[in-house]
Design a protein around this motif. Structure first.
Motif, mmCIF file in Angstrom:
data_model
loop_
_atom_site.group_PDB
_atom_site.id
_atom_site.type_symbol
_atom_site.label_atom_id
_atom_site.label_comp_id
_atom_site.label_asym_id
_atom_site.label_seq_id
_atom_site.Cartn_x
_atom_site.Cartn_y
_atom_site.Cartn_z
ATOM 1 N N LEU A 1 16.395 33.691 -40.180
ATOM 2 C CA LEU A 1 16.172 33.999 -38.767
ATOM 3 C C LEU A 1 16.487 35.451 -38.418
ATOM 4 C CD1 LEU A 1 17.692 30.787 -37.152
ATOM 5 C CD2 LEU A 1 15.264 31.376 -37.340
ATOM 6 N N GLY A 2 17.136 36.170 -39.334
ATOM 7 C CA GLY A 2 17.488 37.560 -39.083
ATOM 8 C C GLY A 2 18.643 37.696 -38.098
ATOM 9 N N ILE A 3 19.589 36.763 -38.167
ATOM 10 C CA ILE A 3 20.749 36.776 -37.285
ATOM 11 C C ILE A 3 22.013 36.739 -38.127
ATOM 12 C CG2 ILE A 3 19.541 35.672 -35.363
ATOM 13 C CD1 ILE A 3 20.839 33.019 -36.203
ATOM 14 N N LYS A 4 23.155 36.932 -37.459
ATOM 15 C CA LYS A 4 24.429 36.864 -38.166
ATOM 16 C C LYS A 4 24.870 35.414 -38.299
ATOM 17 C CE LYS A 4 25.972 41.379 -36.774
ATOM 18 N NZ LYS A 4 27.061 42.172 -36.233
ATOM 19 N N ARG A 5 25.680 35.175 -39.291
ATOM 20 C CA ARG A 5 26.166 33.813 -39.547
ATOM 21 C C ARG A 5 27.001 33.314 -38.373
ATOM 22 N NH1 ARG A 5 30.926 32.283 -43.450
ATOM 23 N NH2 ARG A 5 29.638 30.625 -44.230
ATOM 24 N N TRP B 1 27.263 22.592 -43.189
ATOM 25 C CA TRP B 1 26.084 22.423 -42.340
ATOM 26 C C TRP B 1 24.851 22.722 -43.174
ATOM 27 C CZ3 TRP B 1 26.075 20.174 -37.784
ATOM 28 C CH2 TRP B 1 27.250 20.164 -37.033
ATOM 29 N N LYS B 2 23.838 21.880 -43.047
ATOM 30 C CA LYS B 2 22.565 22.077 -43.755
ATOM 31 C C LYS B 2 21.434 22.032 -42.739
ATOM 32 C CE LYS B 2 24.215 22.427 -47.883
ATOM 33 N NZ LYS B 2 23.980 23.592 -48.712
ATOM 34 N N PHE B 3 20.379 22.776 -43.029
ATOM 35 C CA PHE B 3 19.278 22.949 -42.097
ATOM 36 C C PHE B 3 17.939 22.700 -42.772
ATOM 37 C CE2 PHE B 3 22.801 25.643 -41.104
ATOM 38 C CZ PHE B 3 22.958 25.535 -39.739
ATOM 39 N N ARG B 4 17.014 22.131 -42.020
ATOM 40 C CA ARG B 4 15.614 22.035 -42.427
ATOM 41 C C ARG B 4 14.882 23.164 -41.715
ATOM 42 N NH1 ARG B 4 13.985 18.794 -46.608
ATOM 43 N NH2 ARG B 4 14.679 16.675 -46.320
ATOM 44 N N LYS B 5 14.224 24.000 -42.481
ATOM 45 C CA LYS B 5 13.539 25.153 -41.913
ATOM 46 C C LYS B 5 12.552 24.733 -40.829
ATOM 47 C CE LYS B 5 10.825 27.647 -44.567
ATOM 48 N NZ LYS B 5 10.304 28.662 -45.509
ATOM 49 N N SER C 1 21.427 26.527 -46.336
ATOM 50 C CA SER C 1 22.820 26.698 -45.937
ATOM 51 C C SER C 1 22.893 27.567 -44.673
ATOM 52 C CB SER C 1 23.598 27.383 -47.058
ATOM 53 O OG SER C 1 23.158 28.726 -47.195
ATOM 54 N N VAL C 2 24.087 27.729 -44.136
ATOM 55 C CA VAL C 2 24.295 28.593 -42.974
ATOM 56 C C VAL C 2 23.852 30.016 -43.290
ATOM 57 C CG1 VAL C 2 26.045 29.628 -41.469
ATOM 58 C CG2 VAL C 2 26.137 27.195 -41.975
ATOM 59 N N ASP C 3 24.260 30.531 -44.433
ATOM 60 C CA ASP C 3 23.878 31.899 -44.812
ATOM 61 C C ASP C 3 22.368 32.036 -44.971
ATOM 62 O OD1 ASP C 3 26.485 32.908 -44.791
ATOM 63 O OD2 ASP C 3 26.818 32.362 -46.883
ATOM 64 N N GLU C 4 21.739 31.043 -45.586
ATOM 65 C CA GLU C 4 20.291 31.114 -45.797
ATOM 66 C C GLU C 4 19.519 31.039 -44.482
ATOM 67 O OE1 GLU C 4 19.672 29.186 -50.201
ATOM 68 O OE2 GLU C 4 20.220 27.821 -48.559
ATOM 69 N N ILE C 5 19.951 30.168 -43.544
ATOM 70 C CA ILE C 5 19.226 30.063 -42.279
ATOM 71 C C ILE C 5 19.452 31.315 -41.437
ATOM 72 C CG2 ILE C 5 20.892 28.850 -40.796
ATOM 73 C CD1 ILE C 5 17.186 27.941 -41.148
#
Length: 66
Positions: free
Chosen positions: A15-19, A40-44, A7-11
């Motif tokens: 990455l150590g960044i803000k949402r 939005w969904k992400f592949r690591k 998810s957005v929060d997980e990515i």
């Protein structure tokens, strides 16, 4: 091996960044993501490749030069 969409929060955490930065990168830097309904969904692996290839460091495609 875990192979799941993040998810957005997980990515952002990964990455150590803000949402908010994730959303800016989605809009301005073409961060690799997939829209599933309203989410939005992400592949690591895709995000890792994008970051290491300099995608996060590039200027936005439509940025105006001073």
């Amino acid at each position: 091996m875990e192979d799941r969409w993040l998810s957005v929060d997980e990515i952002a955490t990964y990455l150590g960044i803000k949402r908010d930065t994730v959303y800016k990168w989605l809009n301005n830097k073409r961060m690799p993501a997939h829209k599933v309904g309203r989410l939005w969904k992400f592949r690591k692996e895709e995000v890792d490749e994008w970051v290491t290839s300099g995608g996060a460091a590039e200027k936005p495609k439509d940025a105006k030069r001073p």
